[in-house]
Enzyme design. Sequence first.
Site, PDB file in Angstrom:
ATOM      1  CG  ASP A  92      -1.932  -1.064   1.286  1.00 39.53           C
ATOM      2  OD1 ASP A  92      -2.043  -1.795   0.293  1.00 39.53           O
ATOM      3  OD2 ASP A  92      -2.649  -1.171   2.296  1.00 39.53           O
TER       4      ASP A  92
ATOM      5  CG  ASP B  75     -11.289  -1.656  -0.458  1.00 42.87           C
ATOM      6  OD1 ASP B  75     -10.373  -2.488  -0.376  1.00 42.87           O
ATOM      7  OD2 ASP B  75     -11.209  -0.634  -1.162  1.00 42.87           O
TER       8      ASP B  75
HETATM    9  O1  1PR Z   1     -10.432   3.043  -5.043  1.00 45.15           O
HETATM   10  O2  1PR Z   1      -9.613   2.449  -7.273  1.00 45.15           O
HETATM   11  O3  1PR Z   1      -8.649   4.392  -6.094  1.00 45.15           O
HETATM   12  O4  1PR Z   1      -8.176   2.072  -5.363  1.00 45.15           O
HETATM   13  C1  1PR Z   1      -7.622   2.313  -4.104  1.00 45.15           C
HETATM   14  C2  1PR Z   1      -7.019   1.024  -3.657  1.00 45.15           C
HETATM   15  O5  1PR Z   1      -6.355   1.280  -2.428  1.00 45.15           O
HETATM   16  C3  1PR Z   1      -8.055  -0.055  -3.387  1.00 45.15           C
HETATM   17  O6  1PR Z   1      -7.585  -1.259  -3.943  1.00 45.15           O
HETATM   18  C4  1PR Z   1      -8.116  -0.180  -1.869  1.00 45.15           C
HETATM   19  O7  1PR Z   1      -8.228  -1.530  -1.471  1.00 45.15           O
HETATM   20  C5  1PR Z   1      -6.773   0.373  -1.438  1.00 45.15           C
HETATM   21  N1  1PR Z   1      -6.840   1.107  -0.167  1.00 45.15           N
HETATM   22  C6  1PR Z   1      -7.407   2.325   0.006  1.00 45.15           C
HETATM   23  N2  1PR Z   1      -7.225   2.718   1.283  1.00 45.15           N
HETATM   24  C7  1PR Z   1      -6.548   1.762   1.898  1.00 45.15           C
HETATM   25  C8  1PR Z   1      -6.114   1.775   3.302  1.00 45.15           C
HETATM   26  O8  1PR Z   1      -5.543   0.807   3.801  1.00 45.15           O
HETATM   27  N3  1PR Z   1      -6.367   2.862   3.998  1.00 45.15           N
HETATM   28  N4  1PR Z   1      -5.656  -0.386   1.258  1.00 45.15           N
HETATM   29  C9  1PR Z   1      -6.303   0.747   1.001  1.00 45.15           C
HETATM   30  C10 1PR Z   1      -6.148  -1.561   1.107  1.00 45.15           C
HETATM   31  C11 1PR Z   1      -5.787  -3.648   1.894  1.00 45.15           C
HETATM   32  C12 1PR Z   1      -4.754  -4.517   1.345  1.00 45.15           C
HETATM   33  C13 1PR Z   1      -3.809  -4.989   2.388  1.00 45.15           C
HETATM   34  C14 1PR Z   1      -4.391  -6.291   2.864  1.00 45.15           C
HETATM   35  C15 1PR Z   1      -3.409  -7.171   3.556  1.00 45.15           C
HETATM   36  N5  1PR Z   1      -5.345  -2.334   1.880  1.00 45.15           N
HETATM   37  O9  1PR Z   1      -4.062  -3.881   0.355  1.00 45.15           O
HETATM   38  O10 1PR Z   1      -2.612  -5.094   1.743  1.00 45.15           O
HETATM   39  O11 1PR Z   1      -5.484  -6.031   3.716  1.00 45.15           O
HETATM   40  O12 1PR Z   1      -2.976  -6.587   4.733  1.00 45.15           O
HETATM   41  P1  1PR Z   1      -2.483  -7.469   5.955  1.00 45.15           P
HETATM   42  O13 1PR Z   1      -1.825  -8.673   5.375  1.00 45.15           O
HETATM   43  O14 1PR Z   1      -1.470  -6.613   6.638  1.00 45.15           O
HETATM   44  O15 1PR Z   1      -3.682  -7.789   6.783  1.00 45.15           O
HETATM   45  P2  1PR Z   1      -9.289   3.063  -5.936  1.00 45.15           P
END
Ligand code: 1PR
Length: 523
Positions: free
Chosen positions: A224, A379
Amino acid sequence: MITLLDYGAGNVRSVINAVEKLGERVVVAGTGRDILNAEKLLFPGVGNFGSMMQILRHKRFVDPLLAFLKSGRPFLGICVGMQALFEGSEESPGEKGLGFFPGRVKRFDVDRAVPHIGWNGISVKQPTDLFFGLDGDEKFYFVHSYHVVADDPGVVLTTTDYGYPFVSAVQKGNLQGTQFHPEKSGASGLTLLENFIRKDRELAIPGKSPSQTRLAKRIIACLDVRANEQGDLVVTKGDQYDVREGGNVRNLGKPVELAGRYFEEGADEVTFLNITGFRDFPLEDMPMMRVLEETSRNVFVPLTIGGGIRDFTDKNGRTYTALEVAAAYFRSGADKISVGSDAVTIAEAYLRGGQKTGQSAIEQISCVYGNQAVVISIDPRRVYVDSPDQTTHPTVETTIPGPGGQRYCWFQCTVKGGREGRDMDAVTLARTCEELGAGEILLNCIDRDGTNTGFDIELINAVKGAVSIPVIASSGAGCEAHFAEVFERTDAESALAAGIFHRREVPIAAVKAYLKGKVEVRL
Ligand code: 1PR
C-alpha cells in the site's frame, strides 16, 4: 541484437527489461522492413486476438512476418504472439490468424476458474534448446483464457494441464512460441529467454520434466503506497485501513526496494495499491509511474497496480478516461490494473440501467488489454443482521456472531479506502464486474486488515461461490498456518499479505515451505 515486434498493446516493457537484463540490445520494429531485416524476432502478444491481427494488418506487418517465419531465422512468440501463428481463434471468429501452423485457438472448457492465471509446469515433448540449463520441473507464469489446439502434433513442444492437457509451447526448427510469459517467470523465464538470445545451446528434453503438471496457489506481496507528511512516497500499512500512528502515516519502507526484496524472496506476484488514488489523480501523481518503471526493471514476476483508475477532469477542464490512466500504468510496467472505488460506481450504474454500455472503465480496459488484465479490488466490511429478511443483500450464517449476538451478516462494499459504505454487497459486486469483463477479484476485508487474525473464510467462500474468475484472498494473514487454512477451506487461487512481510515477521519462503505437501506452490 533482438528485434521486438510491438503492435501497441499491453506490457512490452517487461520483455524489453528482461532482454536488456540479459545484456542484449532490443530494437523495436517500426516497419515491415525492420521485420524482414531482423536477425532474431521476439513477438510478445497481450490482449485480444482479433485486435492484434487487425493492428498487424493495418501496419502491413503480415507479409513481412510470414516471410520472416519462412526464412528459418530464430523467432519466439509469447502468449497471443504464439497464438497468431495458427489459423484463427474462437476469441475473434471473423479474424484470420497468420496460418503458419495448422490449428486453431479455443477457449478453455473447464470446470475451474478462467482465465488460467498463475504458475504452472510444462511437460516437454521434444528435444529443444529453450530449456537448456533447466531441470524441467520449473513453473512458468500463465495468464490466458484461450489455448492452441494444434492439428500437427509435430509442432507441440510442451503441454500443461489445466482440467486437461493443452499446448503450452510450440517449436518447428528455429520457430518457437510459448503460451506462458518467460519475462514474468522469474529466474527460469530469464534462462529460457537467454537460451533464445544465445541460440548456441544443445537440444535436449530436460530430465525432470513431469508428465502431468499442476497450477500453484500464488502467494502475493502487497504494498500500500502513499505520500507521507514529508511528501515521500512510502509503503504504509494500516489496521483496518487506518494507516496513521501518532497522527503520522506509518512508513514501512520504500516501494521499489521492498518490491525487489519480495521478488528475491519468492513472491509469485507483487501488487501496488496507490491508496490515495481516489483523491490524487495518478496522471498528476507521476511518482507512482516511476515506481512501476523502476520496479519492472528488476522484478520479473507479474506486477499489479491499483488506485485512481477512473475518468477524471482536472482543474483546467481537461478530461482523462480511465482507459488512459490504465494505459499509462501498462506502459510503465504493470501487467494488471486493479479498479476499486470506480468498480462500485460502475456496477451500481449497470444494475440501475440493466444494460452494458461498453463505456465503463471495466469494459473498455478489458476490451483493449484483455479480461486477465483487469482486477477488481473490493473493500468490504461486515454488516450484522438478526435474520436474512432484514436486508435485500445475500447473507451468510456466520460462526462469528455480531456485537449484539447477530447470527447473520452481509458484506458491504465501501469506496474511497473504506471511508464510505455503499448499498452494494461484495457478492453482487464481484458477479457484476465479472459480467462486465473483469478477469480477477482482489478480495480485501476491512474487518481483518492488519489484525493478523487470519483470512475471513466466510467472505471468501461467499464471493468465490458467485464467480468463475480467480479470487485473491486478502487481509488478516498473521502466520503460515493462515495461508494453509485459506487454501484448505476455500477455493481461492491466491493469497495476499502485507504487514507480516513488511515487518519481516513471516518470510515468503517460510509460507511456501509450510504449504509444501499440503497445496501446490512454486518453490
Ligand atoms: O479506489 O480504485 O482508487 O483504489 C484504491 C485502492 O487502495 C483499493 O484497492 C483499496 O483496497 C486500497 N486502499 C485504500 N485505502 C486503503 C487503506 O488501507 N487505507 N488499502 C487501502 C487496502 C488492503 C490490502 C492490504 C491487505 C493485507 N489495503 O491492500 O494489503 O489487507 O494486509 P495485511 O496482510 O497486513 O492484513 P481506488
